[in-house]
Design an enzyme around this catalytic site. Structure first.
Site, PDB file in Angstrom:
ATOM      1  N   ARG A  54       3.316  -6.977  15.623  1.00 43.82           N
ATOM      2  CA  ARG A  54       2.548  -5.795  15.200  1.00 43.82           C
ATOM      3  C   ARG A  54       3.510  -4.685  14.773  1.00 43.82           C
ATOM      4  O   ARG A  54       3.297  -3.991  13.788  1.00 43.82           O
ATOM      5  CB  ARG A  54       1.600  -5.312  16.307  1.00 43.82           C
ATOM      6  CG  ARG A  54       0.909  -4.026  15.935  1.00 43.82           C
ATOM      7  CD  ARG A  54      -0.383  -3.672  16.680  1.00 43.82           C
ATOM      8  NE  ARG A  54      -0.501  -4.181  18.021  1.00 43.82           N
ATOM      9  CZ  ARG A  54       0.157  -3.707  19.093  1.00 43.82           C
ATOM     10  NH1 ARG A  54       0.989  -2.683  18.972  1.00 43.82           N
ATOM     11  NH2 ARG A  54      -0.034  -4.252  20.276  1.00 43.82           N
TER      12      ARG A  54
ATOM     13  N   ASP B 141      -2.841   8.518  -4.069  1.00 42.61           N
ATOM     14  CA  ASP B 141      -3.305   7.135  -4.150  1.00 42.61           C
ATOM     15  C   ASP B 141      -2.880   6.610  -5.524  1.00 42.61           C
ATOM     16  O   ASP B 141      -3.438   7.005  -6.543  1.00 42.61           O
ATOM     17  CB  ASP B 141      -4.832   7.101  -3.973  1.00 42.61           C
ATOM     18  CG  ASP B 141      -5.394   5.680  -3.962  1.00 42.61           C
ATOM     19  OD1 ASP B 141      -4.791   4.797  -4.598  1.00 42.61           O
ATOM     20  OD2 ASP B 141      -6.453   5.463  -3.330  1.00 42.61           O
TER      21      ASP B 141
ATOM     22  N   LYS C  20      -5.434  -4.609  -5.560  1.00 41.88           N
ATOM     23  CA  LYS C  20      -5.715  -4.441  -6.984  1.00 41.88           C
ATOM     24  C   LYS C  20      -4.509  -4.925  -7.803  1.00 41.88           C
ATOM     25  O   LYS C  20      -4.184  -6.079  -7.758  1.00 41.88           O
ATOM     26  CB  LYS C  20      -6.079  -2.975  -7.255  1.00 41.88           C
ATOM     27  CG  LYS C  20      -7.074  -2.393  -6.246  1.00 41.88           C
ATOM     28  CD  LYS C  20      -8.443  -3.031  -6.290  1.00 41.88           C
ATOM     29  CE  LYS C  20      -9.322  -2.634  -5.124  1.00 41.88           C
ATOM     30  NZ  LYS C  20      -9.559  -1.201  -4.975  1.00 41.88           N
TER      31      LYS C  20
ATOM     32  N   TYR D  63     -12.329   7.387  -5.147  1.00 37.38           N
ATOM     33  CA  TYR D  63     -12.747   6.046  -4.750  1.00 37.38           C
ATOM     34  C   TYR D  63     -13.824   6.158  -3.659  1.00 37.38           C
ATOM     35  O   TYR D  63     -13.639   6.857  -2.655  1.00 37.38           O
ATOM     36  CB  TYR D  63     -11.541   5.254  -4.239  1.00 37.38           C
ATOM     37  CG  TYR D  63     -11.917   3.883  -3.753  1.00 37.38           C
ATOM     38  CD1 TYR D  63     -12.328   2.905  -4.653  1.00 37.38           C
ATOM     39  CD2 TYR D  63     -11.912   3.573  -2.407  1.00 37.38           C
ATOM     40  CE1 TYR D  63     -12.718   1.655  -4.219  1.00 37.38           C
ATOM     41  CE2 TYR D  63     -12.291   2.314  -1.963  1.00 37.38           C
ATOM     42  CZ  TYR D  63     -12.693   1.366  -2.875  1.00 37.38           C
ATOM     43  OH  TYR D  63     -13.085   0.128  -2.438  1.00 37.38           O
TER      44      TYR D  63
HETATM   45  C1  LIG Z   1      -9.864  -0.426  -3.796  1.00 36.27           C
HETATM   46  C2  LIG Z   1      -9.335   0.920  -3.608  1.00 36.27           C
HETATM   47  C3  LIG Z   1      -9.105   1.441  -2.325  1.00 36.27           C
HETATM   48  C4  LIG Z   1      -9.447   0.648  -1.071  1.00 36.27           C
HETATM   49  O1  LIG Z   1      -8.632  -0.470  -0.932  1.00 36.27           O
HETATM   50  P1  LIG Z   1      -9.082  -1.853  -0.227  1.00 36.27           P
HETATM   51  O2  LIG Z   1      -7.866  -2.699  -0.393  1.00 36.27           O
HETATM   52  O3  LIG Z   1     -10.274  -2.358  -0.970  1.00 36.27           O
HETATM   53  O4  LIG Z   1      -9.397  -1.543   1.179  1.00 36.27           O
HETATM   54  C5  LIG Z   1      -8.560   2.706  -2.213  1.00 36.27           C
HETATM   55  N1  LIG Z   1      -8.261   3.449  -3.305  1.00 36.27           N
HETATM   56  C6  LIG Z   1      -8.484   2.981  -4.553  1.00 36.27           C
HETATM   57  C7  LIG Z   1      -8.148   3.841  -5.720  1.00 36.27           C
HETATM   58  C8  LIG Z   1      -9.025   1.712  -4.748  1.00 36.27           C
HETATM   59  O5  LIG Z   1      -9.249   1.271  -5.978  1.00 36.27           O
END
Ligand SMILES: *Cc1c(COP(=O)(O)O)cnc(C)c1O
Length: 390
Positions: free
Chosen positions: A46, A170, A195, A98
């Site tokens: 962990r 982000d 993504k 998001y």
């Molecule tokens: C998909 C996404 C998230 C969340 O991520 P997960 O891997 O689905 O938990 C956060 N920010 C953005 C911009 C995203 O596209």
């Protein structure tokens, strides 16, 4: 080394014993100590795990940060970062955000006394106007998803520093291949690595990168305390995906620009939101702070009744809820990714029932355009038909 070389070489020298060029997958959760008071650097997985470490070191280097942390999802990464804050703290957050991040803030963190105000993060006056005594950070998405608004990262991070706020970015939509927020002044970068970084719609993961050591220590403590860490198999999958990030992003960008330009002149389309188009209000700023454009854009149809038949008629492009993979996916934000955002707020920012989001894959652009073209034409005929019979 240039970023393309760094990406291709992730983990290629991580196994000094065998020389394996692909990073080994270490499933061990426990690691033998040489003797009392000594450690190999690994104790319990962990806290630190060898396959995950290769990924974490790579993302830290790619984002020009101090340290990287791999989490079980993008939301887990955001939860770890939000755990820096305490009861009474307040965040300034991009308004067109998001949906999952909005949900985490409004439905979970609000119960712990952490509040957020949603503002246009590119507007310093709006940021100033919403400052409170408890404001601790600004959370920026640029481009935003789905409306592709651009925030000037250097300007806003400088402002945040002057107000003693943390700046959190982000960077999911651009990845370090196109944009490196820490180089522009950000303190923390988060990713949904599910993504573009993973890139194949087959691994769920999140990453955090910190600017300096004091922050790295705080995040390391939270990462280990919360325990939403990425497993070895998924860490390997992510490394494997990231090796081709440069190639994929170039093709995503090239395809997206071609299709966005084509849609912008289509008679059924009212507006296309893509910062790669010169008509986009953020075009110049995007060019200044990033070396390229994401492969996702949104477009608004002239008539909401076209949405349902378009989603039914697309064949190559899948009607599915994600972005950033090699396969093309189309999403209806109002009922899918952004369903948790109240309708009143959604309409105010422009995520209405005429908006579709398209994550352009790496297929041949001609095939993608002909698929969209036939779906739009079929939808036009159906909708024309229903007006005639009414
Ligand atoms: C998909 C996404 C998230 C969340 O991520 P997960 O891997 O689905 O938990 C956060 N920010 C953005 C911009 C995203 O596209």
């Amino acid at each position: 080394m240039k970023i393309e070389s760094q990406l291709a070489q992730i983990g290629s020298v991580s196994d000094s014993v065998t020389g394996a060029v692909s990073v080994p997958i270490h499933h061990a959760t426990a690691f033998r100590h040489p003797r009392l008071g000594q450690s190999t650097g690994f104790d319990y997985s962990r806290s630190k795990s060898p396959t995950r470490s290769v990924l974490e070191d790579a993302i830290a280097r790619l984002e020009s940060g101090d340290a990287g942390f791999a989490c079980s999802s993008g939301m887990a990464a955001l939860q770890v970062v939000f755990s820096l804050f305490s009861q009474g703290d307040h965040l300034l957050v991009s308004v067109d955000l998001y949906g999952g991040t909005y949900r985490l803030l409004e439905k979970v963190l609000s119960r712990f006394g952490i509040s957020a105000t949603y503002v246009d993060t590119n507007d310093i006056d709006a940021l100033e106007a919403n400052l409170r005594p408890g404001t601790k950070a600004v959370l920026i998405e640029t481009p935003t998803n789905p409306l592709m608004k651009i925030t000037d990262l250097a300007k806003v991070c400088r402002w945040a520093r002057s107000r003693e706020l943390l700046s959190i970015v982000d960077n999911t939509l651009l990845t370090p291949y196109f944009q490196r927020p820490i180089e522009l002044g950000a303190d923390i970068v988060v990713h949904s690595a599910s993504k573009y970084l993973g890139g194949h719609n087959d691994v769920l993961a999140g990453l955090i990168v910190t600017r300096h050591k004091a922050l790295s220590e705080k995040i390391a403590f939270l990462h280990n305390s919360i325990g939403a860490v990425l497993g070895p198999q998924d860490s390997w999958l992510l490394v494997r995906g990231m090796k081709t990030l440069a190639l994929r992003m170039e093709r995503h960008q090239q395809n997206a620009l071609r299709i966005a330009s084509w849609l912008a002149t289509h008679p059924l389309v009212a507006e296309v939101f893509y910062p790669g188009l010169e008509t986009h209000p953020g075009f110049a700023l995007q060019r200044k702070q990033a070396s390229g454009n994401t492969g996702i854009f949104s477009f608004k149809l002239k008539d909401a009744r076209l949405v349902e038949p378009i989603l039914r008629h697309i064949r190559l492009i899948a009607f599915a809820e994600s972005l950033g993979g090699v396969e093309s996916l189309m999403t209806y934000p109002a009922v899918q990714t952004h369903a948790d955002i109240p309708e009143e707020i959604r309409r105010r920012v422009g995520v209405d029932d005429r908006l579709l989001r398209y994550s352009v894959g790496i297929e041949h652009v001609d095939d993608l355009i002909s698929d969209l073209s036939q779906a739009l034409e079929a939808a036009r005929q159906e909708v024309a038909g229903c007006t005639e019979t009414r």
